[in-house]
Design a protein around this motif. Structure first.
Motif, mmCIF file in Angstrom:
data_model
loop_
_atom_site.group_PDB
_atom_site.id
_atom_site.type_symbol
_atom_site.label_atom_id
_atom_site.label_comp_id
_atom_site.label_asym_id
_atom_site.label_seq_id
_atom_site.Cartn_x
_atom_site.Cartn_y
_atom_site.Cartn_z
ATOM 1 N N UNK A 50 -71.930 -57.808 -10.619
ATOM 2 C CA UNK A 50 -70.977 -58.275 -9.602
ATOM 3 C C UNK A 50 -70.570 -59.727 -9.861
ATOM 4 N N UNK A 51 -71.573 -60.565 -10.138
ATOM 5 C CA UNK A 51 -71.295 -61.976 -10.431
ATOM 6 C C UNK A 51 -70.433 -62.113 -11.673
ATOM 7 N N UNK A 52 -70.765 -61.349 -12.700
ATOM 8 C CA UNK A 52 -70.050 -61.455 -13.970
ATOM 9 C C UNK A 52 -68.586 -61.046 -13.859
ATOM 10 N N UNK A 53 -68.304 -60.021 -13.066
ATOM 11 C CA UNK A 53 -66.913 -59.556 -12.963
ATOM 12 C C UNK A 53 -66.193 -60.109 -11.736
ATOM 13 N N UNK A 54 -66.916 -60.885 -10.929
ATOM 14 C CA UNK A 54 -66.288 -61.583 -9.808
ATOM 15 C C UNK A 54 -65.855 -60.688 -8.662
ATOM 16 N N UNK A 55 -66.721 -59.754 -8.280
ATOM 17 C CA UNK A 55 -66.393 -58.920 -7.126
ATOM 18 C C UNK A 55 -67.422 -59.152 -6.023
ATOM 19 N N UNK A 56 -66.997 -58.909 -4.811
ATOM 20 C CA UNK A 56 -67.850 -59.131 -3.650
ATOM 21 C C UNK A 56 -68.716 -57.917 -3.355
ATOM 22 N N UNK A 57 -69.765 -58.157 -2.588
ATOM 23 C CA UNK A 57 -70.630 -57.083 -2.096
ATOM 24 C C UNK A 57 -69.757 -56.067 -1.360
ATOM 25 N N UNK A 58 -69.988 -54.792 -1.595
ATOM 26 C CA UNK A 58 -69.202 -53.752 -0.938
ATOM 27 C C UNK A 58 -68.041 -53.263 -1.792
ATOM 28 N N UNK A 59 -67.652 -54.059 -2.781
ATOM 29 C CA UNK A 59 -66.627 -53.598 -3.712
ATOM 30 C C UNK A 59 -67.346 -52.870 -4.837
ATOM 31 N N UNK A 60 -66.920 -51.732 -5.159
ATOM 32 C CA UNK A 60 -67.502 -50.893 -6.200
ATOM 33 C C UNK A 60 -68.869 -50.360 -5.793
ATOM 34 N N UNK A 61 -69.187 -49.223 -6.339
ATOM 35 C CA UNK A 61 -70.419 -48.504 -6.051
ATOM 36 C C UNK A 61 -71.583 -49.120 -6.821
ATOM 37 N N UNK A 62 -72.686 -49.428 -6.134
ATOM 38 C CA UNK A 62 -73.860 -50.017 -6.787
ATOM 39 C C UNK A 62 -74.404 -49.129 -7.903
ATOM 40 N N UNK A 63 -74.381 -47.817 -7.706
ATOM 41 C CA UNK A 63 -74.888 -46.919 -8.743
ATOM 42 C C UNK A 63 -74.065 -47.041 -10.021
ATOM 43 N N UNK A 64 -72.762 -47.175 -9.873
ATOM 44 C CA UNK A 64 -71.872 -47.307 -11.031
ATOM 45 C C UNK A 64 -72.103 -48.652 -11.732
ATOM 46 N N UNK A 65 -72.217 -49.706 -10.971
ATOM 47 C CA UNK A 65 -72.493 -51.028 -11.540
ATOM 48 C C UNK A 65 -73.842 -51.031 -12.259
ATOM 49 N N UNK A 66 -74.827 -50.399 -11.652
ATOM 50 C CA UNK A 66 -76.159 -50.319 -12.248
ATOM 51 C C UNK A 66 -76.115 -49.565 -13.570
ATOM 52 N N UNK A 67 -75.365 -48.481 -13.635
ATOM 53 C CA UNK A 67 -75.234 -47.719 -14.872
ATOM 54 C C UNK A 67 -74.731 -48.617 -16.006
ATOM 55 N N UNK A 68 -73.704 -49.394 -15.743
ATOM 56 C CA UNK A 68 -73.128 -50.248 -16.776
ATOM 57 C C UNK A 68 -74.085 -51.363 -17.190
ATOM 58 N N UNK A 69 -74.717 -51.989 -16.228
ATOM 59 C CA UNK A 69 -75.585 -53.123 -16.564
ATOM 60 C C UNK A 69 -76.863 -52.635 -17.254
ATOM 61 N N UNK A 70 -77.401 -51.508 -16.849
ATOM 62 C CA UNK A 70 -78.584 -50.981 -17.523
ATOM 63 C C UNK A 70 -78.256 -50.515 -18.942
ATOM 64 N N UNK A 71 -77.070 -49.982 -19.147
ATOM 65 C CA UNK A 71 -76.650 -49.589 -20.487
ATOM 66 C C UNK A 71 -76.526 -50.822 -21.381
ATOM 67 N N UNK A 72 -75.924 -51.878 -20.862
ATOM 68 C CA UNK A 72 -75.806 -53.124 -21.624
ATOM 69 C C UNK A 72 -77.192 -53.666 -21.984
ATOM 70 N N UNK A 73 -78.107 -53.639 -21.042
ATOM 71 C CA UNK A 73 -79.474 -54.113 -21.301
ATOM 72 C C UNK A 73 -80.160 -53.252 -22.361
ATOM 73 N N UNK A 74 -79.917 -51.957 -22.321
ATOM 74 C CA UNK A 74 -80.495 -51.047 -23.311
ATOM 75 C C UNK A 74 -79.966 -51.361 -24.709
#
Length: 117
Positions: A13-37
């Motif tokens: 959220x911080x990296x892409x500059x969106x506020x809490x409530x914008x976008x689904x947390x599960x979707x954001x988590x998928x992308x960030x966990x993939x990047x970490x992997x």
């Protein structure tokens, strides 16, 4: 396991500059966990999850910055499609961003594991 890794949806959220409530947390988590992997594979942490841990149980800040940048790039490529701006110095479709690989150079994978070589 590092106490600051893998990153969370709030980090993306911080990296892409969106506020809490914008976008689904599960979707954001998928992308960030993939990047970490991807970063874990590149630095050999898939073979040894304690690799590169500091004495305080955290990964160096370069990992956090790299994870955010990699996830942001992946998010923009996927979610913005043709409207996305390619990252300067990194062609579209690249696995790990060139600048992320440079940031992680001080944290090499053991021979035969990960890395870009």
């Amino acid at each position: 396991m590092a106490s600051n890794w893998p990153l969370k949806a709030s980090d993306l959220r911080k990296a892409i500059g969106i506020d809490e409530g914008q976008e689904d947390d599960d979707e954001l988590t998928l992308f960030v966990e993939t990047a970490c992997s991807i970063i874990d594979e590149h630095t050999g942490r898939t073979a040894d999850p304690r690799r590169h841990l500091r004495p305080d149980g955290k990964l160096p800040p370069q990992f956090v910055l790299a994870g955010r940048e990699q996830a942001k790039h992946m998010w923009n490529q996927t979610k913005n499609g043709p409207r996305s701006r390619p990252d300067e110095g990194a062609p579209m479709g690249v696995g790990i961003l060139a600048k992320v690989a440079v940031w992680l150079e001080p944290f090499p994978a053991p021979p035969g594991f990960g890395g870009g070589k």
